[in-house]
Write a protein that holds these residues in place. Structure first.
Motif, PDB file in Angstrom:
ATOM      1  N   VAL A  96      10.783  41.572  31.302  1.00 31.12           N
ATOM      2  CA  VAL A  96      10.358  42.547  32.321  1.00 31.12           C
ATOM      3  C   VAL A  96      11.302  43.755  32.293  1.00 31.12           C
ATOM      4  CG1 VAL A  96      10.121  42.939  34.814  1.00 31.12           C
ATOM      5  CG2 VAL A  96       9.233  40.831  33.806  1.00 31.12           C
ATOM      6  N   ALA A 127      16.837  45.565  35.371  1.00 27.34           N
ATOM      7  CA  ALA A 127      17.822  44.672  35.993  1.00 27.34           C
ATOM      8  C   ALA A 127      17.455  43.209  35.787  1.00 27.34           C
ATOM      9  CB  ALA A 127      17.930  44.987  37.479  1.00 27.34           C
ATOM     10  N   CYS A 174      14.047  35.864  40.263  1.00 24.60           N
ATOM     11  CA  CYS A 174      13.589  36.907  41.188  1.00 24.60           C
ATOM     12  C   CYS A 174      12.147  37.362  40.931  1.00 24.60           C
ATOM     13  CB  CYS A 174      14.507  38.127  41.179  1.00 24.60           C
ATOM     14  SG  CYS A 174      16.167  37.776  41.724  1.00 24.60           S
ATOM     15  N   LEU A 175      11.380  36.578  40.208  1.00 21.69           N
ATOM     16  CA  LEU A 175       9.966  36.924  39.984  1.00 21.69           C
ATOM     17  C   LEU A 175       9.105  35.873  40.692  1.00 21.69           C
ATOM     18  CD1 LEU A 175      10.223  37.826  36.204  1.00 21.69           C
ATOM     19  CD2 LEU A 175       9.833  39.413  38.075  1.00 21.69           C
ATOM     20  N   MET A 182       3.403  44.231  37.747  1.00 22.33           N
ATOM     21  CA  MET A 182       4.413  45.197  37.282  1.00 22.33           C
ATOM     22  C   MET A 182       3.798  46.554  36.929  1.00 22.33           C
ATOM     23  SD  MET A 182       7.115  43.686  37.762  1.00 22.33           S
ATOM     24  CE  MET A 182       7.452  42.014  38.250  1.00 22.33           C
ATOM     25  N   ILE A 214       4.259  48.420  39.886  1.00 23.05           N
ATOM     26  CA  ILE A 214       5.642  48.565  40.366  1.00 23.05           C
ATOM     27  C   ILE A 214       6.381  49.638  39.545  1.00 23.05           C
ATOM     28  CG2 ILE A 214       7.884  47.377  40.619  1.00 23.05           C
ATOM     29  CD1 ILE A 214       5.986  46.163  42.578  1.00 23.05           C
ATOM     30  N   PHE A 215       6.191  49.598  38.225  1.00 21.14           N
ATOM     31  CA  PHE A 215       6.902  50.527  37.335  1.00 21.14           C
ATOM     32  C   PHE A 215       5.942  51.591  36.803  1.00 21.14           C
ATOM     33  CE2 PHE A 215       9.324  46.529  36.880  1.00 21.14           C
ATOM     34  CZ  PHE A 215      10.566  46.973  37.282  1.00 21.14           C
TER      35      PHE A 215
END
Lengths: 201, 282
Positions: free
Chosen positions: B142, B80, B86-87, B100, B103-104
Motif C-alpha cells: 500500500v 507509511a 492498520c488496514l 485506497m 484515499i490516495f
C-alpha cells in the motif's frame, strides 16, 4: 471522505445479513400488527449500532492511524462516522414513511411517531458518538445499552401520550424533537471534531 | 542539502516518558535508520511526524512545510508503515484497492496488484487470514502504490523471516534508485539497517544520542577488550561506555582519542547501540 464510508460499509458487510434479517423481522411484525413502533424502534437501533460496529472494527484495526498518516484529516475522520449514521438512517427512515402509505398505518399519530423517532435516532447518535470517541467502543458499550433502554422507555411513554392526546399537538412536539435532533447533530459533530483534534493515536 | 524531514526541539510528555528536545533530519535522497530499544521514543517520534500525536513543543517539517500544515496531497507523498497492519482486516486485497482509490489521489491499482503478486498475497483472502509477514508485506505494498516520495517505516521487517526481510530490503533499494526518494526506517534488526542506510539515528530514553553517517560510525568508534588494569590506564574522555565482564572489560571507545596499544575491534551499529543503552559510564 467517500473512501472512509466505503471502507465502513465493506467492513460491516459481514454483519449485513444479520442486520437485514432483523430488519425484515421488525418490518413484518409492524405490518402484521399495524404497530409502527416495532419498525421505527429498529431504525434507532440500526442508526447507532452500524456506526458503532464500524468504529469497533476501526479500533481493532488501528485504522485511524493509517487514515491520518494517509492525509485524511482528524475532522474528516470524526465527520465520516456521522455521515455513516445518516447513510443508515435515511433509507430506513424513508421506508418508515412508505409504511405510512399502508391504509392501517396511515394516521397523524403514526406520522408523529415516525418524525419523533427520526429525531430520537439523531439524538441517540449524537450522544453516543462523542462518548465513544472519548472513551473507546469497549467502555462505551454500557452507555450504548443505556441509550437503547432509554429510547425504549421514552418510546413507551410517548406511545401512551399519543394514545391519550393525539392530533396536531403531538405532531408539533414530534417536529420539535426532530428539530432538536438536527441542531444537536451539528453541535455533536463539533464536539467530536474537537475530541479528535486533541487525541493522540 | 534539502531535507525530506527536519525535526528540531521536539518535545512530547506522556506519564512516565517524554521525548526531549529531539532533533534530526532526513536529507532528500537518503535512508536514515532509526534505532533504539523498545520504549526509547522511536514510534512517538514517527507518529509526531505523521501527525498522529500532538507534540507539546518543537518544530517538524516535511518537504519543507510545517507538519501541521501539510495538505492531503503532501501527505499522499508519504508512504507509511506503522508497525501494526492498520488496514481493515475484514477486507480482501480487491476491497483494499477499492478503498485506497478514494484515499490516495495518485493510487495506482496496477502497481498495487503487481506488488501483491510479487509478495504472493492472495486476492480473495481477508487480511485477517494473512500471516503477520503477509500483513507487513501488504502494508508495504500500500505504501508503495500511491507515488510516495518519502517512506516512513516503523518496524517494517519485524515478524518476517530472513528471506522475506531480504525481499523487502530489495524493494527499498529499488525505491531508492530515484534520487528524489527518501526513507526513514526504524528497526530492531540492525543488520537490515547496516545494509540499507546512509545515516543512523539513535534515540535513547526519549533523547537523540546521535545522528551519524553509517560509515563514519566505524571510523569513529571501536571496541576495546582489555583487563581492568589496562582499562584504568585509558584516557576517560576516550571511553563512551564500558561493560565489566567475568574475564575482563570491554569498552566502546572513540578512535580519535584512543592512545592505547591494544588493537580495537570494529564497532558495528548494534555494538554502539548496546554500549550507549546498557553500558556503564566513566
Amino acid at each position: 471522505m467517500f473512501g472512509l464510508i466505503i471502507k465502513d460499509f465493506k467492513n460491516v458487510f459481514g454483519m449485513m445479513i444479520y442486520y437485514l434479517i432483523l430488519l425484515a423481522l421488525f418490518l413484518t411484525i409492524t405490518l402484521l400488527s399495524d404497530n409502527i413502533y416495532f419498525y421505527i424502534g429498529a431504525v434507532v437501533f440500526f442508526t447507532i449500532s452500524v456506526p458503532l460496529s464500524a468504529l469497533a472494527y476501526d479500533e481493532k484495526d488501528n485504522w485511524d492511524k493509517f487514515a491520518l498518516a494517509a492525509g485524511v484529516s482528524r475532522n474528516q475522520l470524526a465527520v465520516s462516522r456521522y455521515l455513516l449514521a445518516l447513510a443508515v438512517l435515511f433509507p430506513l427512515w424513508l421506508i418508515s414513511f412508505l409504511l405510512l402509505l399502508a391504509e392501517d398505518l396511515r394516521s397523524y399519530e403514526n406520522l408523529s411517531v415516525v418524525l419523533m423517532y427520526g429525531g430520537i435516532s439523531l439524538l441517540s447518535t449524537e450522544i453516543v458518538l462523542p462518548l465513544v470517541f472519548r472513551i473507546g467502543t469497549e467502555k462505551a458499550r454500557l452507555l450504548y445499552i443505556i441509550v437503547i433502554l432509554a429510547v425504549l422507555v421514552l418510546g413507551g411513554l410517548f406511545a401512551a401520550w399519543v394514545e391519550t392526546i393525539g392530533g396536531m399537538s403531538v405532531l408539533i412536539a414530534s417536529l420539535c424533537i426532530l428539530a432538536v435532533g438536527i441542531v444537536g447533530f451539528f453541535i455533536s459533530m463539533k464536539i467530536s471534531c474537537s475530541i479528535y483534534r486533541h487525541k493522540d493515536f | 542539502m534539502e531535507n525530506a524531514i527536519y525535526v528540531a526541539g521536539l518535545y512530547k510528555q506522556f506519564s512516565g516518558f517524554a521525548l526531549q528536545n529531539v532533533g534530526f533530519c532526513v536529507p532528500k535522497g537518503s535512508v536514515v535508520g532509526f534505532i533504539g530499544e523498545n520504549g526509547a521514543g522511536k514510534s512517538t517520534t514517527i507518529k509526531s511526524i505523521l501527525g498522529l500525536v500532538n507534540p507539546d513543543g518543537g518544530k517538524i517539517e516535511v518537504f519543507g512545510k510545517a507538519a501541521p500544515s501539510l495538505l492531503r496531497e503532501d501527505k499522499n507523498k508519504i508512504g507509511a508503515v506503522l508497525g501494526e497492519t492498520c488496514l481493515p482486516e475484514n477486507l480482501n486485497i480487491k476491497d483494499i484497492d477499492g478503498v485506497m482509490r478514494h484515499i490516495f489521489e495518485n493510487w495506482n491499482s496496477s502497481v498495487f496488484f503487481a506488488y501483491a503478486d510479487r509478495f504472493s498475497l492472495p486476492r480473495e483472502k481477508k487480511v485477517k487470514e494473512f500471516s503477520r509477514g503477509m500483513q507487513q508485506k501488504l502494508s508495504l505494498a500500500v505504501a508503495l502504490s500511491h507515488g510516495a516520495e518519502l517512506l516512513i517505516l516503523d518496524e517494517p521487517t519485524s515478524g518476517l523471516d530472513p528471506v522475506a526481510r531480504d525481499e523487502i530490503l530489495d524493494i527499498l533499494y529499488d525505491f531508492m534508485q530515484d534520487e528524489e526518494h527518501s526513507v526513514l526506517i526504524s528497526s530492531h534488526i540492525v543488520s537490515d539497517l547496516e545494509k540499507l542506510c546512509d545515516y543512523i539515528l539513535f534515540i535513547h530514553g526519549g533523547k537523540v544520542i546521535f545522528e551519524e553517517e553509517k560509515d563514519s560510525l566505524r571510523e569513529k568508534y571501536g571496541v576495546l577488550k582489555c583487563t581492568a588494569e589496562q582499562f584504568a590506564e585509558l584516557d576517560p574522555s576516550a571511553v563512551v561506555a564500558y561493560h565489566r565482564g567475568e574475564f575482563g572489560m570491554s569498552a566502546l571507545v572513540l578512535r580519535e582519542k584512543y592512545r592505547g596499544e591494544q588493537a580495537l575491534e570494529t564497532a558495528n551499529i548494534e555494538d554502539v547501540m548496546l554500549y550507549y543503552a546498557r553500558g556503564e559510564r566513566v
